[in-house]
Design a protein around this motif. Structure first.
Motif, short mmCIF file in Angstrom:
data_model
loop_
_atom_site.label_atom_id
_atom_site.label_comp_id
_atom_site.label_asym_id
_atom_site.label_seq_id
_atom_site.Cartn_x
_atom_site.Cartn_y
_atom_site.Cartn_z
N VAL A 1 0.81 -1.22 0.00
CA VAL A 1 0.00 0.00 0.00
C VAL A 1 0.85 1.27 0.00
N ALA A 2 2.12 1.17 0.35
CA ALA A 2 2.99 2.35 0.37
C ALA A 2 4.43 1.91 0.52
N ALA A 3 5.33 2.78 0.08
CA ALA A 3 6.76 2.52 0.26
C ALA A 3 7.48 3.85 0.42
N ALA A 4 8.48 3.84 1.28
CA ALA A 4 9.39 4.97 1.42
C ALA A 4 10.78 4.48 1.04
N VAL A 5 11.43 5.22 0.16
CA VAL A 5 12.79 4.88 -0.28
C VAL A 5 13.73 5.93 0.28
N VAL B 1 8.33 0.14 -11.97
CA VAL B 1 8.67 -1.20 -11.48
C VAL B 1 9.52 -1.96 -12.48
N ALA B 2 9.17 -1.88 -13.76
CA ALA B 2 9.89 -2.62 -14.79
C ALA B 2 11.34 -2.17 -14.87
N GLY C 1 -0.20 -0.75 -8.48
CA GLY C 1 -0.67 0.50 -9.05
C GLY C 1 -0.30 1.73 -8.26
N LEU C 2 0.85 1.70 -7.59
CA LEU C 2 1.26 2.85 -6.79
C LEU C 2 1.90 3.94 -7.67
N ALA C 3 1.74 5.17 -7.24
CA ALA C 3 2.40 6.30 -7.90
C ALA C 3 3.59 6.74 -7.07
N GLY C 4 4.64 7.24 -7.74
CA GLY C 4 5.84 7.65 -7.04
C GLY C 4 6.03 9.15 -7.04
N TYR D 1 22.30 9.96 -3.30
CA TYR D 1 21.25 9.72 -2.31
C TYR D 1 19.91 10.10 -2.93
N VAL D 2 18.94 9.19 -2.84
CA VAL D 2 17.61 9.41 -3.40
C VAL D 2 16.57 9.12 -2.33
N VAL D 3 15.58 10.01 -2.23
CA VAL D 3 14.43 9.79 -1.35
C VAL D 3 13.18 9.86 -2.21
N ALA D 4 12.33 8.86 -2.08
CA ALA D 4 11.09 8.81 -2.85
C ALA D 4 9.98 8.21 -1.98
N ALA D 5 8.75 8.52 -2.34
CA ALA D 5 7.59 7.95 -1.65
C ALA D 5 6.63 7.39 -2.68
N TRP D 6 6.14 6.20 -2.43
CA TRP D 6 5.15 5.54 -3.30
C TRP D 6 3.86 5.36 -2.52
N SER D 7 2.76 5.72 -3.13
CA SER D 7 1.47 5.51 -2.49
C SER D 7 0.36 5.41 -3.52
#
Length: 240
Positions: A3-7, A185-186, A218-221, A234-240
């Protein structure tokens, strides 16, 4: 289901006590990590899995309460995976690798105490296909799963970088930032394992675990931060 990811990146220098006088140089990265952690909390997951670089090929699972520390960097700073109360029952004799310890520090810094937390360490030699399969396995148990994914991009952006200057590093990091910022994702699943190893990108395997976990979600980043202090991407991203 994811449902969500933090990178987030995982240099121990992200911890102010480790960085000492250089701590302000990563203030923007810390702020972006806090924003990404907020996205995880807002998703209200049933379970949180912290995925980061491991000491061996892995995968290695770390249960809730597993301790970690930054004593190897000369500071008396201890952390544990999840709420402190869990540390009394979760100890196994192992300590978190430094990447996962940074994740535990981020959780403690943002007051994360919502759901059970476990960790998974994956090494740079773990094949891409196994990483993707592992991501699928992480979310296969059902319920609402969130991931905190730790790892750095190339360590070869400048002459003083840990891996010295490599002209391939900037384009590699740009593609990493694009893929993480758009939840591609791909592209993450297809990352070149050999090139990532040559550029000392510790995030390759964790990002490919994320790719497997996010299949069909189907998450957006959103890209929250991208820079290369000290010659490391260094990269910070959020997927939800």
């Amino acid at each position: 289901m994811l449902v969500a990811a933090a990178v987030c990146p995982c240099p121990p220098l992200l911890v102010p006590e480790v960085a000492a006088g250089a701590a302000p140089e990563l203030d923007a990265a810390r702020a972006a990590c806090t924003d990404a952690m907020g996205v995880l909390a807002a998703a209200r997951p049933d379970r949180l899995v912290v995925v980061g670089p491991g000491d061996g090929p892995g995968p290695e699972v770390f249960p809730p309460g597993t301790p970690g520390s930054f004593r190897g960097f000369g500071v008396d700073t201890d952390v544990c995976l999840g709420p402190e109360a869990g540390a009394r029952t979760g100890r196994t004799g192992r300590e978190l690798p430094y990447g996962l310890a940074v994740g535990a520090w981020l959780l403690g810094r943002t007051g994360w105490a919502e759901v059970p937390v476990e960790g998974v360490g994956v090494g740079e030699s773990l094949p891409a296909g196994r990483c993707v399969d592992l991501g699928r396995e992480v979310v296969a148990g059902g319920g609402r799963v969130a991931l905190l994914v730790l790892g750095d991009a190339s360590a070869c952006r400048t002459l003083k970088a840990p891996g010295y200057l490599d002209e391939r590093a900037a384009p590699f990091d740009a593609e990493v930032g694009r893929a993480l910022g758009t939840a591609d994702v791909a592209a993450l699943a297809a990352m070149d394992v050999v090139r990532a190893r040559e550029l000392k990108a510790s995030g390759r395997a964790p990002w490919q675990v994320l790719a497997g976990a996010a299949e069909g979600a189907g998450l957006a980043g959103e890209l929250l931060y991208e820079d290369a202090p000290y010659g490391v991407g260094y990269v910070v991203a959020a997927w939800s």
